[in-house]
Design a protein around this motif. Sequence first.
Motif, PDB file in Angstrom:
ATOM      1  N   SER A 125      88.336  17.200  30.362  1.00  0.00           N
ATOM      2  CA  SER A 125      86.935  17.151  29.919  1.00  0.00           C
ATOM      3  C   SER A 125      86.520  15.746  29.476  1.00  0.00           C
ATOM      4  CB  SER A 125      86.666  18.155  28.798  1.00  0.00           C
ATOM      5  OG  SER A 125      86.907  19.462  29.256  1.00  0.00           O
ATOM      6  N   MET A 171      88.386  12.093  31.143  1.00  0.00           N
ATOM      7  CA  MET A 171      88.656  11.233  32.291  1.00  0.00           C
ATOM      8  C   MET A 171      90.152  11.192  32.589  1.00  0.00           C
ATOM      9  SD  MET A 171      90.105   8.119  31.203  1.00  0.00           S
ATOM     10  CE  MET A 171      91.154   8.531  29.841  1.00  0.00           C
ATOM     11  N   THR A 198      78.925   8.990  35.099  1.00  0.00           N
ATOM     12  CA  THR A 198      78.675  10.410  35.316  1.00  0.00           C
ATOM     13  C   THR A 198      79.902  11.045  35.976  1.00  0.00           C
ATOM     14  OG1 THR A 198      77.604   9.876  37.413  1.00  0.00           O
ATOM     15  CG2 THR A 198      76.165  10.145  35.499  1.00  0.00           C
ATOM     16  N   LYS A 199      79.921  12.350  35.989  1.00  0.00           N
ATOM     17  CA  LYS A 199      81.054  13.076  36.570  1.00  0.00           C
ATOM     18  C   LYS A 199      81.323  12.598  37.992  1.00  0.00           C
ATOM     19  CE  LYS A 199      82.774  17.665  37.707  1.00  0.00           C
ATOM     20  NZ  LYS A 199      82.586  19.111  37.591  1.00  0.00           N
ATOM     21  N   GLY A 200      82.594  12.271  38.264  1.00  0.00           N
ATOM     22  CA  GLY A 200      82.995  11.870  39.595  1.00  0.00           C
ATOM     23  C   GLY A 200      82.876  10.389  39.891  1.00  0.00           C
ATOM     24  N   ASN A 228      85.678   9.614  35.815  1.00  0.00           N
ATOM     25  CA  ASN A 228      85.022  10.477  34.831  1.00  0.00           C
ATOM     26  C   ASN A 228      85.077  11.939  35.268  1.00  0.00           C
ATOM     27  OD1 ASN A 228      83.700   8.666  32.721  1.00  0.00           O
ATOM     28  ND2 ASN A 228      82.990   7.706  34.615  1.00  0.00           N
ATOM     29  N   LEU A 229      85.490  12.797  34.354  1.00  0.00           N
ATOM     30  CA  LEU A 229      85.553  14.245  34.616  1.00  0.00           C
ATOM     31  C   LEU A 229      84.258  14.953  34.243  1.00  0.00           C
ATOM     32  CD1 LEU A 229      89.142  14.788  33.241  1.00  0.00           C
ATOM     33  CD2 LEU A 229      88.452  14.933  35.629  1.00  0.00           C
ATOM     34  N   VAL A 230      83.453  14.304  33.400  1.00  0.00           N
ATOM     35  CA  VAL A 230      82.164  14.833  32.949  1.00  0.00           C
ATOM     36  C   VAL A 230      81.220  13.639  32.828  1.00  0.00           C
ATOM     37  CG1 VAL A 230      83.142  16.808  31.684  1.00  0.00           C
ATOM     38  CG2 VAL A 230      82.805  14.626  30.500  1.00  0.00           C
ATOM     39  N   ASP A 231      79.974  13.897  32.501  1.00  0.00           N
ATOM     40  CA  ASP A 231      79.040  12.805  32.212  1.00  0.00           C
ATOM     41  C   ASP A 231      79.425  12.212  30.859  1.00  0.00           C
ATOM     42  OD1 ASP A 231      77.804  13.590  34.534  1.00  0.00           O
ATOM     43  OD2 ASP A 231      75.984  14.345  33.565  1.00  0.00           O
ATOM     44  N   ASN A 232      79.860  10.966  30.862  1.00  0.00           N
ATOM     45  CA  ASN A 232      80.284  10.278  29.633  1.00  0.00           C
ATOM     46  C   ASN A 232      79.258   9.193  29.284  1.00  0.00           C
ATOM     47  OD1 ASN A 232      82.806  11.600  28.997  1.00  0.00           O
ATOM     48  ND2 ASN A 232      83.634  10.664  30.842  1.00  0.00           N
ATOM     49  N   LYS A 238      82.164   6.089  43.369  1.00  0.00           N
ATOM     50  CA  LYS A 238      82.206   7.526  43.083  1.00  0.00           C
ATOM     51  C   LYS A 238      83.181   8.216  44.035  1.00  0.00           C
ATOM     52  CE  LYS A 238      78.314   8.377  46.126  1.00  0.00           C
ATOM     53  NZ  LYS A 238      76.913   8.678  46.255  1.00  0.00           N
ATOM     54  N   GLU A 261      90.349  17.077  39.347  1.00  0.00           N
ATOM     55  CA  GLU A 261      90.307  18.165  38.362  1.00  0.00           C
ATOM     56  C   GLU A 261      91.678  18.816  38.182  1.00  0.00           C
ATOM     57  OE1 GLU A 261      86.951  20.269  39.973  1.00  0.00           O
ATOM     58  OE2 GLU A 261      85.539  19.034  38.837  1.00  0.00           O
TER      59      GLU A 261
END
Length: 192
Positions: free
Chosen positions: A75, A77, A107-109, A129-133, A153, A162
């Motif tokens: 959740s 990175m 952002t995610k990805g 990044n696994l989520v928007d950070n 990306k 994931e």
Amino acid sequence: MKGKQMKLLHLSAALAIGLSTFAVQAETLAQIDTNVGTIKLSLDETKAPKTVANFVNYANKGFYNGTIFHRVIDSFMIQGGGFTADMVQKSTDKAITNEAANGLKNTKGTIAMARTASPNSATSQFFINLVDNDFLNRKGDSARDAGYAVFGKVTEGMNVVEQIAKVQTTNQGYHQNVPVKPIIIKKVTILK
């Protein structure tokens, strides 16, 4: 004859628009082969030219081969590109200038450069990044607000990212969140 000229004009205009779109979205394609699967990337050389050139340089000289994802926080990175499987940090080239003001967001990805507290300290290590950070985005000129430079990306293999995020981690010396079973970067290949 007039109809043919109009078609030619429309074709020329469409071609010009297509070429200008390509120039604006210049990309370098890369592939990270790991022991759990493949991650494909689109790197944005227009918005992050120095960062992309840095990543390409490390990839082309085989620096990433045999390194690991050494810091994995679900959740948040996954970070890699600097340590061997026995947690020995590799010697790197000179640090690069932080390009976090390029408009790309964490952002995610997305893939971004890892660094120390000093904004211009990024060398070889990167994270996905696994989520928007949002808190990692540039907010100002101070060291605290300088942000982390996004330079591309994930285009394929987010399921692999994931999967890596879910591995069991432990502390190893002063390093935290180290996968118990090493996630090895076999090779990073620049495709185009």
